[in-house]
Enzyme design. Structure first.
Site, PDB file in Angstrom:
ATOM      1  N   GLY A  10      19.916  38.169  50.475  1.00 27.54           N
ATOM      2  CA  GLY A  10      21.322  38.443  50.180  1.00 27.54           C
ATOM      3  C   GLY A  10      21.730  39.782  50.747  1.00 27.54           C
ATOM      4  O   GLY A  10      21.275  40.823  50.283  1.00 27.54           O
ATOM      5  N   GLU A 190      37.031  42.339  40.846  1.00 29.51           N
ATOM      6  CA  GLU A 190      36.923  41.235  41.803  1.00 29.51           C
ATOM      7  C   GLU A 190      38.197  40.392  41.770  1.00 29.51           C
ATOM      8  O   GLU A 190      38.999  40.476  40.846  1.00 29.51           O
ATOM      9  CB  GLU A 190      35.712  40.381  41.449  1.00 29.51           C
ATOM     10  CG  GLU A 190      34.465  41.251  41.419  1.00 29.51           C
ATOM     11  CD  GLU A 190      33.188  40.456  41.544  1.00 29.51           C
ATOM     12  OE1 GLU A 190      33.228  39.359  42.128  1.00 29.51           O
ATOM     13  OE2 GLU A 190      32.158  40.948  41.064  1.00 29.51           O
ATOM     14  N   LYS A 205      24.529  42.229  30.028  1.00 26.79           N
ATOM     15  CA  LYS A 205      23.727  43.452  29.969  1.00 26.79           C
ATOM     16  C   LYS A 205      23.241  43.716  28.539  1.00 26.79           C
ATOM     17  O   LYS A 205      22.096  44.111  28.322  1.00 26.79           O
ATOM     18  CB  LYS A 205      24.557  44.625  30.497  1.00 26.79           C
ATOM     19  CG  LYS A 205      24.898  44.456  31.979  1.00 26.79           C
ATOM     20  CD  LYS A 205      26.018  45.376  32.436  1.00 26.79           C
ATOM     21  CE  LYS A 205      26.394  45.117  33.886  1.00 26.79           C
ATOM     22  NZ  LYS A 205      27.637  45.799  34.297  1.00 26.79           N
ATOM     23  N   GLY A 302      28.635  49.714  42.431  1.00 29.80           N
ATOM     24  CA  GLY A 302      28.812  50.341  43.735  1.00 29.80           C
ATOM     25  C   GLY A 302      27.568  50.174  44.586  1.00 29.80           C
ATOM     26  O   GLY A 302      26.462  50.037  44.075  1.00 29.80           O
TER      27      GLY A 302
END
Lengths: 438, 438
Positions: A10, A190, A205, A302
């Site tokens: 990826g 997004e 998470k 990021g």
């Protein structure tokens, strides 16, 4: 010692970042680790779009199988994301006895228990520092630094998109929709912001970190999740008047294996260290029985911050390979036999403070009826503010409560919503304030 | 796997905390690590004063040699402190091939280079997470989590005593002496506060962390150190008016192996994450080329937070022993051959912003003469505030400068101090503000 060979699956934003970091800081890494980390492959279906990197001949390929089947590859870095092909490749890599490093929180939160078992059975690592909180070393801190502690609770701002949006609403008073649009324009959100703004990314998470902290299986299904799309500038303004700010929090507590785990917007007092975590930054406070409260803070997403976290896992595995020790730290913090299956307490059973905003018709007796219903459910009011008066319309009544049981608050609100004098839906926001009742 | 045997040297506050934690969380640690951590000895000359712990027969002893010479002891925990007997015992333990864990920053800052060489030569660890920042995982973060980064700078609030005193002066406007007395009464400051309030304790930690971050030898001697005893409520109040707070900072930067390392009070803007670190808490921001800025925050001292950090080192070493790998991570972050001897840039060569407070006679022309001298040395004034007027006495003139060279500022101030109209010593406080010149 021969180089450690790495294959990345990826080459999106994070994949590109990891490739860059491995190449640009190659000598630095070699001088610290003692062995070169050789980027042998970067596999992506799209090998045409420029990534701003000059790969050596034969590195940038389109066939992931070539990475998975190459006996020289020591570490596979899965940065495809999602739960379909990423899962297939991860399983195959682990079964081929390759260590896997990933940032894929959705996959771990959903299928982590099985993937960890597969990794352990094959004697390899499955490492995911980058899955939670970007460059903050939260996985390592829980698994290693706080190992001597009974972890009692943790509270995190774990989604930069939501924190950016809430900061923007808070500073500029703009509505949610406008703040979201700007977050998208600036690349903080997004095109499909659902996973972020509805709290699911934070829940992924939270599920991972609760497992690490409490020695429990990853349990995403039980986590109560609310997002931030209903947060208004008005509520943020009222919060400020009461000395609070509003953050999307991932909250977890463990008292004698009764575990709370929930994601929702909450008011926290301005002297809470999380209150000053603004824009797209992430942070987490962790409370241990010995350590007291510690906090980690950093860029939660990021290209390069996430790559930094991926590199920390790669380096750990490289050091294990070099020094000849496998599975030095249990992947889920506790060895498999010591991991419990723990149900998360239903949100209806939690106890916390509440902010309640009612839109009431401006009639005599409304407050009396509302407070009567709250009293009936044993809910103790801490403060009431009736904000202005408006003829022939509704006025906001804002209340805060002492610690109350969620079910009682929800039941009371259902009854309040039947009052003729409360024509609109009421808003509740939980108040997370250890000093709430003092 | 047999238990790992541990001997503690020194049963003061931290030694007692480590003993308690090893005993109270024994089962927790065993369930995570897979092997019991057995507290075989706690040695202290004073075995009579009660510590609030019930030791098993034969554990609490007065003879440190018994710990150092027992072939069953795997890990010696040196919590004696100081640089005399602690050094002797540490050397002997390392030479007897026992791993050593410590919180002794003074010893490491002064003799760490040799102790690390001795440990490495004997194939054992010398671990000191607890020496810097209490329970904050700062050593592990630099050595492991940020391993893929070129660390560019870090800035820490590393002394809880000073931070407590500065917070108190700031919140209550009391003079330094009163704040120190209260810190002593509350146990935040020692009877002899010299090492803390004059900045030397922070310098010890800075020397250690700079070595870890930049791959350099520990170099305490070159660090410029100033304490907080000259900080007045007046300067804190002026700082606040300009949007700053005053903290005792340990500051370090590395540009192409030109290293800055200095400890002094400094003004930081209120939106710096360190500005909200109050009371006895510690924090450190670390800037990596990939990670960007991360921050760690936690209790920098105290019995149990420090014990938590000691336990993280003990667990790491236990895991190394269990998985059969020695010296998995270089003690000083880089292998010995890759550690450079780097001189720290003299403070006279640094460039930063400055706050200057002059006590001037209230006469016409003073400001003109002062600003003329500053101009002569190329120092650009950002703002000037003349605070009130007083007949027949001095009035404070407060200036802030754009980025200037320290030597120029000091030379200009020496010249200013010769002016008849400036009868008192001038105060300068450095301003650490990346946006200073924007």
């Amino acid at each position: 010692m021969k180089d450690i060979n790495i294959g990345i699956l990826g080459c999106g934003i994070v994949g590109t970042g990891v490739a860059k970091l491995l190449m640009e800081n190659h000598e630095l890494l070699k001088s610290r680790i003692g062995t070169g980390l050789n980027l042998k492959y970067v596999a992506d279906l799209d090998t045409h779009t420029p990534r701003g990197i000059t790969f050596k001949e034969g590195v940038f390929i389109s066939d992931a199988e070539q990475v998975l089947n190459d006996p020289d590859i020591d570490i596979v870095v899965e940065l495809i994301g999602g739960k379909t092909i990423a899962q297939t490749f991860t399983l195959k890599a682990l079964e081929n006895k390759k260590h896997v490093v990933t940032a894929n929180k959705a996959l771990i939160a959903s299928h982590g228990n099985e993937l960890v078992k597969t990794a352990t059975a094959n004697g390899v690592e499955y490492a995911f520092e980058a899955s939670c909180g970007g460059c903050m070393p939260v996985v390592k801190s829980i698994r290693e630094s706080l190992v001597g502690n009974r972890i009692e609770s943790f509270t995190g701002i774990l989604n930069g998109t939501c924190n950016y949006i809430l900061t923007k609403i808070s500073k500029e008073g703009c509505p949610f929709g406008d703040a979201l649009k700007e977050a998208q324009a600036k690349g903080y959100a997004e095109a499909d912001p659902f996973l972020d703004v509805e709290g699911h990314d934070s829940a992924h998470k939270l599920a991972i970190l609760a497992a690490l902290a409490y020695g429990m299986e990853i349990n995403l299904g039980d986590i109560h999740v609310e997002g931030i799309s209903n947060i208004t500038p008005m509520d943020i303004e009222f919060a400020r008047e009461f000395g609070y700010c509003i953050k999307l929090l991932a909250i977890s507590k463990n008292e004698d294996d009764t575990v709370e785990a929930r994601v929702h917007p909450a008011m926290i007092p301005l002297d809470n260290p999380l209150a000053h975590v603004d824009k797209a930054m992430n942070a987490i406070t962790i409370d241990g029985d010995a350590s007291g409260q510690t906090m980690l803070y950093g860029a939660g997403a990021g290209m390069m911050p996430t790559a930094s976290a991926v590199l920390s896992d790669i380096a750990d595995i490289a050091r294990n390979i070099i020094s000849g020790c496998g599975q030095r730290v249990p992947i889920l913090s506790y060895p498999g036999d010591n991991i419990k299956k723990i149900a998360v307490k239903p949100v209806s059973d939690i106890n916390t403070g509440y902010y309640i905003r009612l839109a009431a018709l401006d009639q005599p007796g409304v407050l009396s009826r509302v407070s009567g219903i709250l009293a009936e459910y044993g809910i103790s009011i801490k403060s009431v503010h009736q904000k202005g008066r408006r003829a022939n319309g509704t006025v906001p009544i804002v209340m805060t409560t002492h610690i109350a049981r969620e079910k009682d608050v929800q039941d009371a609100l259902a009854k309040i919503s039947n009052l003729d004098s409360i024509p609109e839906k009421s808003i509740i926001i939980r108040i997370e304030d250890k000093l709430n009742d003092q």
